[in-house]
Design a protein around this motif. Structure first.
Motif, mmCIF file in Angstrom:
data_model
loop_
_atom_site.group_PDB
_atom_site.id
_atom_site.type_symbol
_atom_site.label_atom_id
_atom_site.label_comp_id
_atom_site.label_asym_id
_atom_site.label_seq_id
_atom_site.Cartn_x
_atom_site.Cartn_y
_atom_site.Cartn_z
ATOM 1 N N HIS A 80 0.853 -1.185 0.000
ATOM 2 C CA HIS A 80 0.000 0.000 0.000
ATOM 3 C C HIS A 80 0.894 1.243 0.000
ATOM 4 O O HIS A 80 1.897 1.294 0.715
ATOM 5 C CB HIS A 80 -0.900 -0.013 1.238
ATOM 6 N N HIS B 269 0.745 4.032 1.391
ATOM 7 C CA HIS B 269 1.028 4.640 2.693
ATOM 8 C C HIS B 269 2.122 3.878 3.440
ATOM 9 O O HIS B 269 2.944 4.489 4.134
ATOM 10 C CB HIS B 269 -0.248 4.690 3.548
ATOM 11 N N ASP B 270 2.126 2.563 3.286
ATOM 12 C CA ASP B 270 3.207 1.784 3.892
ATOM 13 C C ASP B 270 4.542 2.104 3.207
ATOM 14 O O ASP B 270 5.578 2.211 3.857
ATOM 15 C CB ASP B 270 2.908 0.288 3.789
ATOM 16 N N SER C 206 5.748 5.389 4.448
ATOM 17 C CA SER C 206 6.199 5.298 5.845
ATOM 18 C C SER C 206 7.583 4.676 5.963
ATOM 19 O O SER C 206 8.407 5.148 6.731
ATOM 20 C CB SER C 206 5.209 4.475 6.675
ATOM 21 N N VAL C 207 7.842 3.599 5.207
ATOM 22 C CA VAL C 207 9.176 2.994 5.321
ATOM 23 C C VAL C 207 10.232 3.874 4.641
ATOM 24 O O VAL C 207 11.362 3.964 5.117
ATOM 25 C CB VAL C 207 9.243 1.530 4.802
ATOM 26 N N THR D 69 11.665 6.516 6.910
ATOM 27 C CA THR D 69 12.754 6.113 7.811
ATOM 28 C C THR D 69 14.098 6.099 7.085
ATOM 29 O O THR D 69 15.140 6.015 7.705
ATOM 30 C CB THR D 69 12.500 4.712 8.434
ATOM 31 N N GLU D 70 14.070 6.163 5.762
ATOM 32 C CA GLU D 70 15.302 6.271 4.970
ATOM 33 C C GLU D 70 15.580 7.722 4.571
ATOM 34 O O GLU D 70 16.384 8.002 3.686
ATOM 35 C CB GLU D 70 15.187 5.412 3.705
ATOM 36 N N GLY E 222 10.815 -6.073 0.600
ATOM 37 C CA GLY E 222 11.477 -6.816 1.670
ATOM 38 C C GLY E 222 11.076 -6.280 3.042
ATOM 39 O O GLY E 222 10.739 -7.041 3.947
ATOM 40 N N TRP E 223 11.082 -4.965 3.183
ATOM 41 C CA TRP E 223 10.712 -4.358 4.471
ATOM 42 C C TRP E 223 9.261 -4.658 4.818
ATOM 43 O O TRP E 223 8.884 -4.704 5.981
ATOM 44 C CB TRP E 223 10.893 -2.840 4.421
ATOM 45 N N LEU E 224 8.443 -4.855 3.785
ATOM 46 C CA LEU E 224 7.030 -5.112 4.049
ATOM 47 C C LEU E 224 6.709 -6.603 4.043
ATOM 48 O O LEU E 224 5.552 -7.003 3.904
ATOM 49 C CB LEU E 224 6.156 -4.345 3.051
ATOM 50 N N GLY E 225 7.756 -7.416 4.191
ATOM 51 C CA GLY E 225 7.533 -8.815 4.494
ATOM 52 C C GLY E 225 7.511 -9.775 3.322
ATOM 53 O O GLY E 225 7.225 -10.964 3.501
ATOM 54 N N TYR E 226 7.827 -9.289 2.126
ATOM 55 C CA TYR E 226 7.859 -10.205 0.983
ATOM 56 C C TYR E 226 9.253 -10.793 0.828
ATOM 57 O O TYR E 226 10.254 -10.149 1.151
ATOM 58 C CB TYR E 226 7.461 -9.484 -0.308
#
Lengths: 143, 403
Positions: free
Chosen positions: B337, B339-340, B343-344, B347-348, B397-401
């Motif tokens: 998504h 927005h996700d 958001s990640v 942080t970068e 990767g950060w979102l779990g894939y």
């Protein structure tokens, strides 16, 4: 917790492999909850028998936080009396607003991991969508 | 190294990548220096004082108007109305020209790519006047075809509202063609220049626009100052928008006569400090020159789109040709998504926009709930584009894939 760790440690699991994302066969209540500004959309389904939430599920689409939060909420409320579920909703809202005590937050179990969303104003509405929808449904019964 | 970077205090001593320039741009130090100079040397209420500071304040304010007029090729300074932003400029036209000239059964034609600010004012007029709001549809890449324009313009079309550049697709719409065809039908055309004025030379007379709106804050100016350009005969016939001080000639107990253009549309104490800042921003842009601005943006956009296209799971929206993006690159990452994603990336230290970009009808037409958008300006760099693209490939990767 930094948001990447939040995703890694809890949100991704519930978003990608939700335990409760399907349609209930015989719900007694169904309500759609929407965040119009982000397009988060959940369809929350409850089966309530004798004031006890005997089963619950959701469907929908949206950001990982909205979907994972709804999944974690359902983990917590299945088997609870509706008053207790409402109390947990208050606690969750309080946690996000920064007004809940550590003891109260503990009662949220896994959902307590979303505590740091309180520092991310843009994501608050994603985290509370499921809880807000459930509260609306349960308050409807009490009317 | 980008030679303009050092002009912007906000970039000093950090590695933030600011890719949200379609929302608002950063401001060079000189813009606020000019505003401070106004504050420190001649601050007084412009347009009515009988003493030196007020005369000077009036001069500075009117000088800003002159610079803005020249910037978009207006024939006369009095055709430039200062507003808060493009949104207010469009509302001014809707509430005055629109409410006075659009009636039952008339049609208002806008495109599906409009920003909400060029939709809602016309929905309001259509509702109140029982007029019809008609949409120009576009092809999947954002192109509005000649056939579409010709088929939607009718003898009932009273006004056409068209974004010069789409804030989602980045595509430049064929405004000159739309204006020429609309004029054949006797319709008036408002061009929303919020996304074009910062990126390309504008000539309102060559374009033959009836109204042209833009915001200062999207072209290195301060927030809270924008412009409405209008053809003089239209502006003169329009009733005032807001009423009060500064916009009158005579006021009796029952009635008033209004001031000449442009003051008729500038009720109350004006935003002179903002106008001075806008002028400084326009001069800064003019010094750099649109040739440089466009060339830099095009190079960066081409690099960005090429990198995104080679990244698995990324969809880039809009035109194939990077030079037709006006620095705007809207995209999605499969399974993530927006927005996700934002958001990640935050942080970068990468700042992008995610959501519906105030264009919900367009999102619906595209069949997406929301999108992520990276939008560039001349002060961005290739290093930033590369770092951005590297991080985009890590988002899944950060979102779990797993890939």
């Amino acid at each position: 917790m930094e948001i990447k760790s939040l995703y890694r440690e809890i949100v991704n699991e519930h978003n990608l492999y939700p335990g409760h994302k399907y349609d209930l066969e015989n719900p007694t209540m169904v309500l759609q909850g929407i965040n119009p500004s982000c397009g988060d959309d959940i369809n929350l389904q409850l089966r309530i028998e004798d004031d006890i939430i005997t089963d619950a599920s959701f469907n929908g689409s949206g950001c990982a936080i909205s979907q994972a939060s709804a999944d974690m909420m359902i983990d917590l409320i299945i088997g609870k009396r509706k008053e207790e579920a409402l109390r947990l909703a208050e606690t969750f809202m309080g946690m996000i607003k920064g007004t809940a005590t550590a003891g109260q937050i503990e009662s949220l179990e896994e959902a307590a991991a979303l505590q740091d969303i309180s520092h991310m104003p843009a994501r608050v509405k994603c985290a509370v969508l499921g809880w807000r929808t459930m509260r609306q449904m349960l308050e409807e019964i009490n009317k | 190294m980008n030679p303009y970077r050092k002009d912007f205090p906000i970039f000093e001593g950090n590695d933030k990548i600011y890719f949200d320039n379609a929302a608002t741009t950063q401001r060079p130090a000189r813009v606020f220096a000019e505003m401070t100079a106004f504050n420190d040397t001649c601050n007084a209420n412009p347009l009515r004082g009988l003493y030196a500071w007020s005369v000077e304040a009036t001069d500075r304010y009117e000088q800003a108007r002159h610079t803005a007029a020249a910037f978009i090729g207006a024939a006369q300074d009095c055709q430039i109305i200062f507003t808060r932003n493009a949104t207010e400029s469009i509302n001014l036209v809707a509430y005055t020209w629109g409410m006075a000239n659009i009636g039952e059964g008339d049609e208002i034609l806008i495109s599906i790519m409009e920003h909400h600010s060029n939709i809602l004012p016309w929905q309001m007029v259509a509702r109140q006047k029982k007029a019809r709001l008609v949409y120009l549809e576009c092809l999947p890449d954002g192109t509005i075809t000649d056939e579409e324009i010709e088929s939607k313009l009718t003898d009932r079309t009273k006004l056409v509202g068209i974004g010069h550049v789409s804030n989602v697709m980045g595509v430049t719409n064929p405004v000159e063609k739309i204006i020429a065809l609309a004029h054949q039908k006797g319709a008036v055309v408002l061009v929303d220049g919020a996304q074009s004025a910062p990126h390309m030379p504008i000539d309102v007379r060559k374009m033959d626009a009836d109204f042209f709106a833009f915001s200062g804050h999207k072209l290195c100016g301060p927030m809270g100052i924008g412009v409405l350009y209008g053809k003089k005969e239209l502006l003169e016939d329009m009733p005032p928008f807001l009423t009060g001080g500064e916009m009158i000639e005579y006021v009796t107990r029952e009635s008033a006569t209004y001031a000449e253009l442009p003051h008729k549309f500038e009720a109350g104490t004006v935003n002179a400090t903002g106008a001075v800042g806008l002028e400084a921003a326009i001069r800064y842009i003019q010094e750099i020159g649109f040739e440089t601005i466009m060339k830099t943006e095009e190079t960066l956009t081409a690099r960005l789109i090429a990198r995104l296209r080679e990244t698995p799971h990324v969809t880039v929206y809009g035109q194939e040709d990077p030079s037709k993006h006006c620095g705007i690159v809207t995209f999605n990452i499969e399974g993530c998504h927006p927005h996700d994603v934002a958001s990640v990336l935050d942080t970068e230290n990468i700042y992008i926009r995610a959501g519906h970009h105030c264009a919900q009808p367009l999102m619906k037409w595209m069949g997406v709930g929301s999108t992520a958008r990276a939008s560039l300006y001349f002060y961005n760099t290739e290093e930033e584009v590369d770092r951005f693209a590297d991080k985009i490939s890590q988002v899944r990767g950060w979102l779990g894939y797993g890939d």
